[in-house]
Design an enzyme around this catalytic site. Sequence first.
Site, mmCIF file in Angstrom:
data_model
loop_
_atom_site.group_PDB
_atom_site.id
_atom_site.type_symbol
_atom_site.label_atom_id
_atom_site.label_comp_id
_atom_site.label_asym_id
_atom_site.label_seq_id
_atom_site.Cartn_x
_atom_site.Cartn_y
_atom_site.Cartn_z
ATOM 1 N N GLU A 1 0.838 -1.212 0.000
ATOM 2 C CA GLU A 1 0.000 0.000 0.000
ATOM 3 C C GLU A 1 0.870 1.258 0.000
ATOM 4 O OE1 GLU A 1 -2.837 -0.472 -0.850
ATOM 5 O OE2 GLU A 1 -3.172 -2.542 -0.231
ATOM 6 N N ASP B 1 3.525 -4.670 -5.362
ATOM 7 C CA ASP B 1 3.917 -5.986 -4.834
ATOM 8 C C ASP B 1 5.438 -6.092 -4.714
ATOM 9 O OD1 ASP B 1 1.436 -7.093 -4.478
ATOM 10 O OD2 ASP B 1 1.412 -8.218 -6.360
HETATM 11 ZN ZN LIG Z 1 -2.781 -2.556 -4.509
#
Ligand SMILES: [Zn+2]
Length: 652
Positions: free
Chosen positions: A492, A556
Site C-alpha cells: 500500500e 507488490d
Molecule cells: Zn494494490
Amino acid sequence: MAQTSPGFSTANMDTLANPCVDFYQYACGTWMANNPIPADQSRWGIFDTLADRNRSTLRGILEKAAVEDPKREAVEQKIGDFYASCMDEAAIDKLGTQPLAPELKRISAIQSKEQIVDEVVRLHQHGADVFFSFSSTPDYKNSMQMIAGADQGGLGLPDRDYYLKDDPKSVKLREQYVAHVQKMLELAGEPAAKAATDAQAILLIETELAKGSLDRVSRRDPNKTYHKMPVKDLAALAPGLDWTKFFAASGAPSFTELNVGVPDFFKALNAVLTSTSLADLKVYMTWHLLHSEAPLLAKPFLDENFHYFGQTLTGTTELEPRWKRCVEATDDDLGFALGQKYVEQAFPPAAKARVLGMVQEIETMLGQDIQSLDWMTPATKQQALMKLHAVTNKIGYPDKWRDYSSVKIVRGEAVGNDQRATEFEVRRQLSKIGQRVDRGEWNMTPPTVNAYYSPLQNNINFPAGILQPPFFDNRMDAAVNYGAIGSVMGHELTHGFDDQGRQFDAEGNLRDWWTPEDAKEFEKRAECFIKEYSAFTPLDDVHLNGKLTLGENTADNGGVRLAFRALMQSLNGKPQPKVDGFTPQQRFFLAWGQAWCENVRPEMARMMAQTDPHSPPRDRVNGVLGNMPEFRQAFACHEGQPMVHAPSCRVW
Ligand SMILES: [Zn+2]
C-alpha cells in the site's frame, strides 16, 4: 510441534516441487490439492477462508441483532431488521415484482424525452447508474476541496471491452448477455417477442456508451480523467439532457464547475439520447432497474441473475447460501454500523498498536530505500521523502462512526430498505460538493479483507478485516507476519510511488514533482515490469495486461522488498533458530506465497485478466520473488532457473 495458524502452515507446501522452478507450487501445492473450489465460489484461496471467517463473525452479530427486542440499541435495530428482511425469502418470493411496481409505472408513464431526466435522477438515487455516473470527487488539483464529478457509466457488463471485442469468446458472452436481458424483461411481464427486440436495443445503447468510454489502462492516468469545466460546457457536450434540471433534482448543492471525467463519453451519450427512440430509452432504464435490484427480488429474478453473472461470467455452479448474500448486502448498505459491532469483537486495541508499529517500520525502510537509490537525483529524492513523511496511517476502523439514524429500516421491506440505504449514501456523497475533504472517512468497511492507498489523500488504510490470520497473527513468528501483513503494508505504501501514485504530491495534488530525467529513469524501470508481467499467461489463450497491472505489480515488488528489509532489521543480525526446518528468510517468502494460495475457475480467470488491475496469485508470488536476489539466496537458486528472472525488474 509445527507452528500453524488458520492460514500459514508448512503442511500447505508441496515439498516435492522445486522452489527455484515454481515457488507458488512449492508453497501452496498441497493446499491447492486439498482445497477444491466450493460450488458457490468462483475462486477459493486462503484469502477467502479469512473472508469466510469474518462472514461467520458477522452472521453471529446479525442473527443476534435480528431478534426483535425493545432493548436493542439503534444500531442493532438497523442492521438486525435489514438482515432479517433480506433473509425472509418467503416474503420476498410472495411479493414478486411488487416492490418495483411504483418505479416501473413511473418509467412507463414517461411521455417525452424531456421527462426522462427525473427518472434518471431517481434511478441514480437507487444505485442504478443509468447512462452515466454522477457524484462528488476531490478536485485532483486542489485535493482538500470536494467538487461535483460526472463520468462514464451505464453499462451492464463488467467492462467496455465486453461490448467491443470480436474474438469468439467475447461474441458468445454478448449473445448470452442479450438472452439474459431478454429473460429478465420477460420475468417483469414483457411478451417474449417484444423482450427479444428490446434486449437487442439495450445492447445497442450500451455498445454506443462503451464506444465512448475510456479503457481501463487509460483511466489509470489521472490526467486523462481530469477535465474541470463550467456546467455550461457539459451542457454543450451533451445538450440532449437538461443538466440544470438534473443537478437540481439530484439534491446536490448548487455549483458552477464540475469535473467531466471523459468528455468524449458525454458526446457519445448525447448521440444515444438523440438518436434512440423514447421507447428504447425507457426499456433500457427498466432493464437497469431490474438488474440493480435482482439480488433482492423473488427467486426467478435471483436465479436468472445468478445464471448469467455467476455461472456464465465466473463459472460458479451454485448460488451462495442466502445468509452469506444477506451478510454482504448489510455490509454494502450499512457497513459502518455492522463494522462497529465487528470491531468490538474482532479487533482489540492491542492489535491496533502492534500494527501501527509495523507500518512505521516499513515506512522507515522506504525512506532508506529512497535515499539509497542510484538512479534518482537529490532534488527528486527530497520531494519523494517529503511525500513519504506526509503519509498518514489509518488502522482498523474510523475514529468517528457514520450516523445512519436518518435511514428508515423497516422489517419486511427488503427492497425498500436497500433503496433507502442507497439513497442515503448517494445523497451523503452529493452533499460533500463544495465542502472540504474529510480525510478521516474510510472507503472500505471495517470487516473488509483488503487495504488501500488513496493518492488524493496520501494515506494508507488497513481495515480490521485484513488484520487477522493468515495476514496478521500474534501467535506466529515475526518472519511469517512480515511476509504476509508486512508485505501488504509495503504494497500500500509503494502505491504512493507507482506509475499512478507518483503523479500526486505530498498533499495529494496532481502535480509533477519529478525532474524530467528522473521520470525517464522511473519509466524505464516500469517498462521492465510491463514486459515481464505481459509474458505471464493465466489461461492458454490469455496473456496478462502488463500495463493494466503495472501499479499493483510495482506495489507488490516494492512491498515485499520493504517488508523483507524490515524483518532483517528486526532480527538485527542475530542468528535465528529454524522453525519447522526453515530459516526466517525462507519462512518470510513462504508466508508471502501462502497468503495467495488459491484455486480459480477458468471463466473467472478470464474475467479477472480483463478487468482486475491485480495479477493473479501465482504471478503475484512468482513474479515478485523471481526479481529478488534475497529470495535466490534463501533457497539457493541459480541463474538459468525459472525463479531467477533475467532481467530482474525493480523500481523501489
Ligand atoms: Zn494494490
